[in-house]
Scaffold this active site. Structure first.
Site, PDB file in Angstrom:
ATOM      1  N   LYS A  80       4.283  -2.203  25.577  1.00 26.01           N
ATOM      2  CA  LYS A  80       3.528  -1.336  24.683  1.00 26.01           C
ATOM      3  C   LYS A  80       2.949  -0.200  25.516  1.00 26.01           C
ATOM      4  O   LYS A  80       2.750  -0.345  26.729  1.00 26.01           O
ATOM      5  CB  LYS A  80       2.388  -2.144  24.043  1.00 26.01           C
ATOM      6  CG  LYS A  80       1.912  -1.596  22.739  1.00 26.01           C
ATOM      7  CD  LYS A  80       2.672  -2.163  21.558  1.00 26.01           C
ATOM      8  CE  LYS A  80       2.153  -1.578  20.264  1.00 26.01           C
ATOM      9  NZ  LYS A  80       2.797  -2.124  19.066  1.00 26.01           N
ATOM     10  N   TYR A 186       2.390  -0.972   0.177  1.00 26.03           N
ATOM     11  CA  TYR A 186       2.832  -0.468  -1.127  1.00 26.03           C
ATOM     12  C   TYR A 186       4.273  -0.878  -1.416  1.00 26.03           C
ATOM     13  O   TYR A 186       4.600  -1.297  -2.526  1.00 26.03           O
ATOM     14  CB  TYR A 186       2.692   1.063  -1.231  1.00 26.03           C
ATOM     15  CG  TYR A 186       2.976   1.483  -2.659  1.00 26.03           C
ATOM     16  CD1 TYR A 186       2.009   1.315  -3.646  1.00 26.03           C
ATOM     17  CD2 TYR A 186       4.232   1.954  -3.035  1.00 26.03           C
ATOM     18  CE1 TYR A 186       2.273   1.605  -4.962  1.00 26.03           C
ATOM     19  CE2 TYR A 186       4.511   2.254  -4.359  1.00 26.03           C
ATOM     20  CZ  TYR A 186       3.516   2.078  -5.315  1.00 26.03           C
ATOM     21  OH  TYR A 186       3.789   2.365  -6.636  1.00 26.03           O
TER      22      TYR A 186
END
Ligand code: NAD
Length: 379
Positions: A80, A186
């Site tokens: 990362k 969503y």
């Protein structure tokens, strides 16, 4: 600031610090483990309060990527990057080019992609300085953004959890509470709506809630009430630590399965879910669709690996998340240990089965069409 004795160090293979005076870039790249392949993980830009905070974050996140990729059966290690700064005001082209130079300097051991505070456009700019980027492929139908695939993987996971816990193979009338209706939440809501589920939703952004009410017939609830609803599933799709001391006792659900990273505030909360018979689908297994997507996008750099190959492999691998979860649920039941413990053990079994670090001379490994077997050591 200690590194080797840092509480989150966990035998990281490499931690690199970078400073570019001209652009103002200050960044850290952590490579946790490359036994299974080069470390792929997002580049986060965040206004950390201190260097220590940035280091803690990057170490924790890169370790998580090792586990995520291992359980998704990808030839990838975990890494990362964090850029210390405010993404809306401090991000410049020069800073992104400098970040590209930093990544290039690691010779392919770390490959970057989008995360909080970085977009497809930003990664493309880094990509002008290094080929070690992913999640920017225009051939994918979403311009490289892995969120739609993450959402698909969460839906697959939720179906598997419902089958295991409730013995139901259809989702008609299933009641699901979703916290967070962003890029992933969503889309998950839409999949669930299409499958006949009844939705209860919350988001701190009102337009996101209004859209779900209008388009998906969802019921809006407050940020407080989302935890205590009498529903079947709680799907955390906002920030981390949704399951914490303040929320855990409110839960009446049978299942927790969502997209957010680090959903359990502490391991103790995972233990409590297990004791209460609430099936927790481990977050990094559930939300692996994104890393799977960027992995296969990168394979499209290879001659002969087409967009059709990408679509086929992606779909099979995302469906495979269901099989992995099934294995975790069965082992958890058989051994009476929490699912998150089983997931960690399974991942460790996989990456510890190979005991050598990825080397730049294996550059083409990721780009080859070789089968998904673990790489053999070539030292
Ligand atoms: P996003 O930023 O698009 O969406 C997050 C949503 O949560 C936003 O709409 C935000 O307003 C809402 N939110 C924030 N705090 C909230 C709160 N307290 N209560 C209710 N809503 C709140 O992010 P995303 O890409 O949809 O990702 C969602 C989660 O999934 C994150 O935790 C992310 O780390 C994780 N994740 C995402 C991907 C991916 O491909 N996008 C991959 C793996 C994991």
């Amino acid at each position: 600031m200690s590194v080797f004795s840092h509480r989150e160090f966990d035998n990281h293979q490499q931690v690199a610090f970078f400073n570019d005076k001209k652009s103002g870039l200050r960044a850290i790249i952590a490579v946790h483990n490359t036994n299974l392949g080069p470390a792929l993980g997002g580049c986060r830009m965040w206004p950390y309060g201190s260097d220590e905070e940035a280091l803690t974050d990057v170490l924790r996140l890169s370790k998580g990527m090792t586990y995520k990729s291992a359980l998704a059966n990808l030839q990838l290690g975990g890494g990362k990057a964090v850029i210390i700064g405010e993404s809306r005001t401090q991000k410049t082209d020069d800073l992104l080019y400098a970040m590209g130079d930093f990544i290039e300097g690691l010779g392919g051991r770390y490959i970057t992609t989008e995360d909080s505070g970085t977009s497809v456009t930003d990664i493309l700019k880094m990509g002008q300085r290094t080929e070690h980027v992913s999640g920017v492929d225009k051939a994918s139908d979403h311009g490289g953004d892995p969120s739609p695939t993450t959402a698909r993987g969460v839906f697959v996971s939720l179906r598997e959890a419902v089958l295991h816990k409730l013995g139901r193979s259809d989702l008609k009338g299933l009641k699901v509470a979703i916290q967070g209706l962003g890029n992933v939440g969503y889309r998950l809501a839409r999949y669930l709506h299409e499958a006949g589920a009844t939705l209860y939703v919350t988001d701190i952004v009102k337009v996101n809630v209004d859209r779900a009410v209008r388009e998906l017939g969802a019921t809006a609830v407050s940020g407080e009430d989302i935890f205590g609803l009498d529903v079947d599933v709680f799907a955390p799709c906002a920030l981390g630590a949704a399951i914490n001391d303040n929320t855990i006792d409110k839960l009446k659900v049978s299942i927790v399965a969502g997209a957010a990273n680090n959903q359990l505030a502490t391991l103790k909360h995972g233990e409590i879910l297990h004791q209460r018979g609430i099936l927790y689908a481990p977050d990094y297994v559930v939300n692996a669709g994104g890393i799977i997507d960027v992995y296969y996008q990168r394979k499209m750099l290879v001659a002969g690996y087409s967009a059709a190959n990408y679509a086929k492999d992606l779909s099979a691998k995302v469906d495979g998340i269901g099989a992995t979860l099934h294995e975790i649920f069965v082992r958890s039941d058989a051994e009476n240990v929490p699912t998150f413990v089983v997931a960690d053990r399974l991942a460790e079994e996989r990456f510890n089965a190979v005991d050598c670090h990825w080397q730049p001379q294996r550059q083409n490994q990721l780009k080859s069409n070789a089968p998904m077997a673990a790489p053999s050591c070539n030292r």
